[in-house]
Motif scaffolding. Structure first.
Motif, PDB file in Angstrom:
ATOM      1  N   VAL A   1      10.557  91.505 -28.913  1.00 56.39           N
ATOM      2  CA  VAL A   1      10.714  91.729 -30.352  1.00 56.39           C
ATOM      3  C   VAL A   1      10.236  90.496 -31.126  1.00 56.39           C
ATOM      4  CG1 VAL A   1      12.393  92.099 -32.217  1.00 56.39           C
ATOM      5  CG2 VAL A   1      12.529  93.450 -30.111  1.00 56.39           C
ATOM      6  N   ASP A   2      10.547  89.304 -30.623  1.00 50.23           N
ATOM      7  CA  ASP A   2      10.071  88.083 -31.281  1.00 50.23           C
ATOM      8  C   ASP A   2       8.542  88.037 -31.331  1.00 50.23           C
ATOM      9  OD1 ASP A   2      12.319  86.811 -32.227  1.00 50.23           O
ATOM     10  OD2 ASP A   2      12.396  85.301 -30.644  1.00 50.23           O
TER      11      ASP A   2
ATOM     12  N   LEU B   1      10.442  88.433 -18.090  1.00 52.29           N
ATOM     13  CA  LEU B   1      10.283  87.021 -18.446  1.00 52.29           C
ATOM     14  C   LEU B   1      10.844  86.672 -19.818  1.00 52.29           C
ATOM     15  CD1 LEU B   1       6.690  86.519 -17.042  1.00 52.29           C
ATOM     16  CD2 LEU B   1       8.750  85.374 -16.216  1.00 52.29           C
ATOM     17  N   LEU B   2      10.736  87.584 -20.779  1.00 55.47           N
ATOM     18  CA  LEU B   2      11.123  87.293 -22.156  1.00 55.47           C
ATOM     19  C   LEU B   2      12.380  88.023 -22.595  1.00 55.47           C
ATOM     20  CD1 LEU B   2       7.596  87.746 -23.809  1.00 55.47           C
ATOM     21  CD2 LEU B   2       8.606  85.609 -22.956  1.00 55.47           C
ATOM     22  N   GLY B   3      12.696  89.114 -21.923  1.00 57.33           N
ATOM     23  CA  GLY B   3      13.789  89.981 -22.366  1.00 57.33           C
ATOM     24  C   GLY B   3      13.348  90.785 -23.580  1.00 57.33           C
TER      25      GLY B   3
ATOM     26  N   THR C   1      13.656  83.039 -29.845  1.00 52.03           N
ATOM     27  CA  THR C   1      13.810  82.987 -28.387  1.00 52.03           C
ATOM     28  C   THR C   1      12.560  82.431 -27.725  1.00 52.03           C
ATOM     29  OG1 THR C   1      12.939  85.225 -28.024  1.00 52.03           O
ATOM     30  CG2 THR C   1      15.324  85.013 -28.421  1.00 52.03           C
ATOM     31  N   LEU C   2      11.486  82.317 -28.495  1.00 53.41           N
ATOM     32  CA  LEU C   2      10.218  81.804 -27.972  1.00 53.41           C
ATOM     33  C   LEU C   2      10.145  80.289 -28.134  1.00 53.41           C
ATOM     34  CD1 LEU C   2       7.854  84.439 -29.640  1.00 53.41           C
ATOM     35  CD2 LEU C   2       8.797  84.502 -27.309  1.00 53.41           C
ATOM     36  N   THR C   3       9.467  79.634 -27.197  1.00 50.06           N
ATOM     37  CA  THR C   3       9.217  78.203 -27.331  1.00 50.06           C
ATOM     38  C   THR C   3       8.136  77.976 -28.385  1.00 50.06           C
ATOM     39  OG1 THR C   3       7.453  78.126 -25.687  1.00 50.06           O
ATOM     40  CG2 THR C   3       9.738  77.862 -24.870  1.00 50.06           C
ATOM     41  N   LYS C   4       7.985  76.751 -28.834  1.00 54.37           N
ATOM     42  CA  LYS C   4       6.931  76.427 -29.807  1.00 54.37           C
ATOM     43  C   LYS C   4       5.551  76.748 -29.234  1.00 54.37           C
ATOM     44  CE  LYS C   4       9.582  74.780 -33.048  1.00 54.37           C
ATOM     45  NZ  LYS C   4       9.914  75.588 -34.196  1.00 54.37           N
ATOM     46  N   ALA C   5       5.349  76.496 -27.953  1.00 52.20           N
ATOM     47  CA  ALA C   5       4.057  76.813 -27.331  1.00 52.20           C
ATOM     48  C   ALA C   5       3.818  78.318 -27.340  1.00 52.20           C
ATOM     49  CB  ALA C   5       4.001  76.272 -25.907  1.00 52.20           C
ATOM     50  N   GLU C   6       4.836  79.095 -27.008  1.00 48.12           N
ATOM     51  CA  GLU C   6       4.694  80.558 -27.000  1.00 48.12           C
ATOM     52  C   GLU C   6       4.415  81.087 -28.408  1.00 48.12           C
ATOM     53  OE1 GLU C   6       7.726  80.947 -23.187  1.00 48.12           O
ATOM     54  OE2 GLU C   6       8.458  81.475 -25.183  1.00 48.12           O
ATOM     55  N   ILE C   7       5.068  80.501 -29.398  1.00 50.32           N
ATOM     56  CA  ILE C   7       4.826  80.886 -30.787  1.00 50.32           C
ATOM     57  C   ILE C   7       3.382  80.596 -31.162  1.00 50.32           C
ATOM     58  CG2 ILE C   7       5.361  80.227 -33.188  1.00 50.32           C
ATOM     59  CD1 ILE C   7       8.321  79.945 -32.217  1.00 50.32           C
ATOM     60  N   GLU C   8       2.882  79.425 -30.789  1.00 44.32           N
ATOM     61  CA  GLU C   8       1.504  79.074 -31.144  1.00 44.32           C
ATOM     62  C   GLU C   8       0.487  79.937 -30.397  1.00 44.32           C
ATOM     63  OE1 GLU C   8       0.509  77.394 -33.754  1.00 44.32           O
ATOM     64  OE2 GLU C   8       2.628  77.081 -34.200  1.00 44.32           O
ATOM     65  N   ILE C   9       0.818  80.377 -29.203  1.00 48.92           N
ATOM     66  CA  ILE C   9      -0.089  81.280 -28.475  1.00 48.92           C
ATOM     67  C   ILE C   9      -0.234  82.589 -29.254  1.00 48.92           C
ATOM     68  CG2 ILE C   9      -0.337  82.711 -26.392  1.00 48.92           C
ATOM     69  CD1 ILE C   9       1.023  80.298 -24.877  1.00 48.92           C
ATOM     70  N   ALA C  10       0.874  83.240 -29.546  1.00 45.83           N
ATOM     71  CA  ALA C  10       0.813  84.517 -30.263  1.00 45.83           C
ATOM     72  C   ALA C  10       0.221  84.347 -31.658  1.00 45.83           C
ATOM     73  CB  ALA C  10       2.208  85.136 -30.346  1.00 45.83           C
ATOM     74  N   THR C  11       0.577  83.245 -32.326  1.00 45.37           N
ATOM     75  CA  THR C  11       0.072  82.982 -33.671  1.00 45.37           C
ATOM     76  C   THR C  11      -1.436  82.823 -33.668  1.00 45.37           C
ATOM     77  OG1 THR C  11       2.157  81.962 -34.337  1.00 45.37           O
ATOM     78  CG2 THR C  11       0.193  81.341 -35.593  1.00 45.37           C
ATOM     79  N   ASN C  12      -1.964  82.040 -32.743  1.00 44.29           N
ATOM     80  CA  ASN C  12      -3.409  81.824 -32.704  1.00 44.29           C
ATOM     81  C   ASN C  12      -4.162  83.083 -32.298  1.00 44.29           C
ATOM     82  OD1 ASN C  12      -4.364  78.987 -33.389  1.00 44.29           O
ATOM     83  ND2 ASN C  12      -2.548  78.591 -32.178  1.00 44.29           N
TER      84      ASN C  12
END
Length: 189
Positions: free
Chosen positions: A159-160, A152-154, A68-79
């Protein structure tokens, strides 16, 4: 003092060439290639436990295609979480991915990894950043942040974020246990 004998083909880990893999490892290798298109970073190591490898591969693939996350959101949490654990290989790879694929500005990627403050104009990215920073520091998520994240995320997005951070904790700890340097490539297979 360490010597070259302490290192294998991917940090301390010595990969098994595909032509020498036992059948269960080869099946896990083939499954990873089928699902991911390649055998990236920690997956090289996870092949040492083929049963675990086959169960963990779909989680990483989920974040590549179905999150459910965008690639940018994934990279934010990942980094954020990779920076927290200070895993050289994971930090190097995801700083590069975030910047080269246009998901993060270079100064944002650097701040995320270094644990320095940064900000995002997009409210979803900002709440992912705040939630990830809070969780990485083992802090209680305040009610206001929780409400903003839920709005914003639900619940699926929250959970994602949390599962992604758990996933990259496993990635980072695996890479750290095997002292995988930032420039590791492993066997070309």
């Amino acid at each position: 003092m360490t010597s070259n004998a302490d290192f294998g083909t991917f940090g301390r880990f010595t990969e098994t060439p595909t032509t020498e893999m036992p059948e269960d490892m080869k099946q896990a290798f083939d499954f990873t290639v089928k699902v991911r298109g390649l055998v990236p970073g920690p997956h090289k190591i996870w092949l040492a436990n083929p049963r675990l490898s086959r169960t963990i591969v779909p989680t990483g693939a989920y974040y590549q295609t179905d999150s459910t996350l965008t690639k940018a959101e994934i990279e934010i949490a990942t980094n954020v979480i990779n920076g927290h654990w200070r895993a050289a290989y994971a930090n190097y790879e995801h700083e590069k991915i975030g910047v080269e694929q246009g998901h993060l500005a270079p100064e944002q990627a650097a701040a995320l990894i270094a644990g320095l403050p940064t900000a995002f104009d997009d409210p979803r990215r900002q709440v992912v950043y705040e939630l990830a920073c809070t969780l990485a520091e083992a802090r209680h998520v305040p009610l206001g942040l929780y409400h903003r994240a839920r709005d914003l995320l639900g619940d699926a997005g929250i959970v994602d974020v949390t599962t992604l951070m758990g996933w990259f904790t496993a990635v980072s700890l695996t890479l750290m246990a095997y002292d995988v340097p930032s420039d590791a490539t492993g066997l070309d297979q």
